[in-house]
Scaffold this motif. Structure first.
Motif, PDB file in Angstrom:
ATOM      1  N   GLU A 300       0.807  -1.211   0.000  1.00  0.00           N
ATOM      2  CA  GLU A 300       0.000   0.000   0.000  1.00  0.00           C
ATOM      3  C   GLU A 300       0.846   1.270   0.000  1.00  0.00           C
ATOM      4  O   GLU A 300       0.302   2.365  -0.095  1.00  0.00           O
ATOM      5  N   LEU A 301       2.160   1.119   0.155  1.00  0.00           N
ATOM      6  CA  LEU A 301       3.057   2.276   0.140  1.00  0.00           C
ATOM      7  C   LEU A 301       3.736   2.342  -1.224  1.00  0.00           C
ATOM      8  O   LEU A 301       4.494   1.446  -1.592  1.00  0.00           O
ATOM      9  N   PRO A 302       3.502   3.392  -1.983  1.00  0.00           N
ATOM     10  CA  PRO A 302       3.994   3.421  -3.377  1.00  0.00           C
ATOM     11  C   PRO A 302       5.512   3.506  -3.493  1.00  0.00           C
ATOM     12  O   PRO A 302       6.063   3.124  -4.524  1.00  0.00           O
ATOM     13  N   PHE A 303       6.202   3.999  -2.476  1.00  0.00           N
ATOM     14  CA  PHE A 303       7.648   4.172  -2.590  1.00  0.00           C
ATOM     15  C   PHE A 303       8.420   2.927  -2.167  1.00  0.00           C
ATOM     16  O   PHE A 303       9.644   2.929  -2.187  1.00  0.00           O
ATOM     17  N   LEU A 304       7.722   1.835  -1.796  1.00  0.00           N
ATOM     18  CA  LEU A 304       8.381   0.597  -1.408  1.00  0.00           C
ATOM     19  C   LEU A 304       8.267  -0.421  -2.529  1.00  0.00           C
ATOM     20  O   LEU A 304       7.211  -0.557  -3.159  1.00  0.00           O
TER      21      LEU A 304
END
Length: 385
Positions: A300-304
């Motif tokens: 759910e975290l786009p930068f991961l």
């Protein structure tokens, strides 16, 4: 009244922790077990480093000793990795006792060294633990590890295999729910003992040794004995923490107790505040939960990026955040989270009351002489020739 207000946050925290199993999912319950096991070990290390002034990088060794002591003594008799079949309660106590005895055997070194020299000496214990865990296959299960017997007391089991149905407020209490309250009780006992130790005569002697060994010896403190006492107590805490880690994982392997675990314990107490019981608990919770939460919600975290894709992974981000947090604490938050909370509380207690009126008039300058007679202005400070 002030004592009650200071203890109110602690009481609320314990109440919230007791009610969490009624609301939390299995992920948060499992993560909470890992965090509480780390809290016990962090309390032991902060007593050693913060109170006694002794550095140790071998906390993982004593945690491994406690974990495998519990798994071996509580394990079933027979099989590839046999056990002694002792009651789990006795096995948990033996985990702390065996770790404390190992700390006492290390006393010829811990009683003579301090600071970075003791830290380097304890690193060797971690490598020794790795060798023993891999080669003592009849006890440890070798490289693949061994399963851990579930905790139980007479008439009640803390595992899902218990046929007795237990429900509270419509929530069925399974193994994770039951272990939660066991871990919470151990954490509260460990914190209570640690706080009493700091306030006792032994704690004051350890603090004197930390500040100045020469001054402590002049005051009648046996310096070497005080160092050994701190190391043994810290080892016992680590042994209990290792046993709790074994219960939380359900299966242990040598990779769980490497040098990285010792470094993580040190990070916990630095972030929380070296020498603070509450700070050790806060630091341990942060260090344990951060990577677990990042991994759980990485999609759910786009930068991961997903593991193996070459991008920024959750574990890598957690390490970067650890590094940033340590630098921030060392530069801006001396004393860690506990020190920051203490300063905020001090400012609140000593802030002047807000009356809503005009600001007070400053007192007159004491250097101006008072007039000799009413209505006569004071003589000027400048003299005329």
């Amino acid at each position: 009244m002030s004592d009650l207000l200071r203890r109110l946050p602690l009481a609320l925290g314990v109440l919230v922790a007791a009610l969490l199993p009624l609301l939390a999912t299995d992920f948060w319950l499992q993560a909470g077990l890992f965090a509480m096991a780390a809290v016990v070990g962090a309390i032991g290390l902060t007593l050693l480093v913060g109170v006694a002034g002794q550095l140790s990088l071998g906390h993982a060794f004593f945690a491994a000793l406690g974990a495998y002591t519990y798994a071996w003594t509580a394990g079933e008799i027979g099989g590839r990795a046999a056990g002694l079949g002792l009651p789990p309660v006795l096995a948990l106590v033996l985990a702390g006792v065996v770790a404390a005895l190992a700390g006492a055997l290390f006393s010829p070194i811990s009683g003579r060294l301090r600071g970075i020299y003791l830290g380097l000496a304890t690193v060797g214990l971690v490598f020794l633990a790795r060798h023993l865990m891999v080669n003592l296959e009849t006890v440890t299960g070798g490289f693949n590890g061994r399963t851990v017997a579930p905790f139980a007391v007479p008439g009640f089991s803390f595992s899902n295999s218990d046929p007795d149905y237990v429900a509270v407020a419509g929530v069925e209490f399974e193994g994770l729910h039951r272990l939660w309250y066991l871990f919470l009780a151990v954490v509260l006992l460990a914190a209570w003992l640690g706080r009493n130790l700091k306030a006792s005569r032994t704690g004051r002697a350890l603090a004197n040794v930390r500040d100045s060994e020469a001054a402590a010896a002049a005051m009648g403190v046996h310096v070497a004995r005080a160092k050994v006492t701190a190391f043994v107590l810290s080892s016992a805490y680590a042994g209990i923490a290792g046993a709790l880690m074994a219960l939380a994982y359900g299966r242990i392997a040598p990779d769980l107790f490497g040098l990285q675990l010792s470094i993580d314990f040190l990070i916990m107490i630095v972030l929380g505040g070296v020498g603070s019981i509450a700070g050790a608990a806060a630091g341990a919770t942060f260090v344990v939960l951060l990577p677990l939460v990042l991994v759980q919600y990485s999609s759910e975290l786009p930068f991961l990026a997903s593991p193996g894709s070459g991008g920024l992974e959750a574990a890598t981000l957690a390490r970067l955040l650890y590094a940033a947090a340590i630098i921030a604490v060392l530069l801006f938050l001396r004393g860690g989270l506990a020190g920051a909370a203490s300063r905020l509380r001090h400012r609140r207690d000593h802030s002047p009351p807000d009356t809503g009126g005009p600001p007070p008039v400053p007192p007159p300058d004491s250097t101006d002489p008072a007039p000799a007679h009413p209505g006569v202005p004071p003589r000027s400070k400048e003299t005329t020739s």
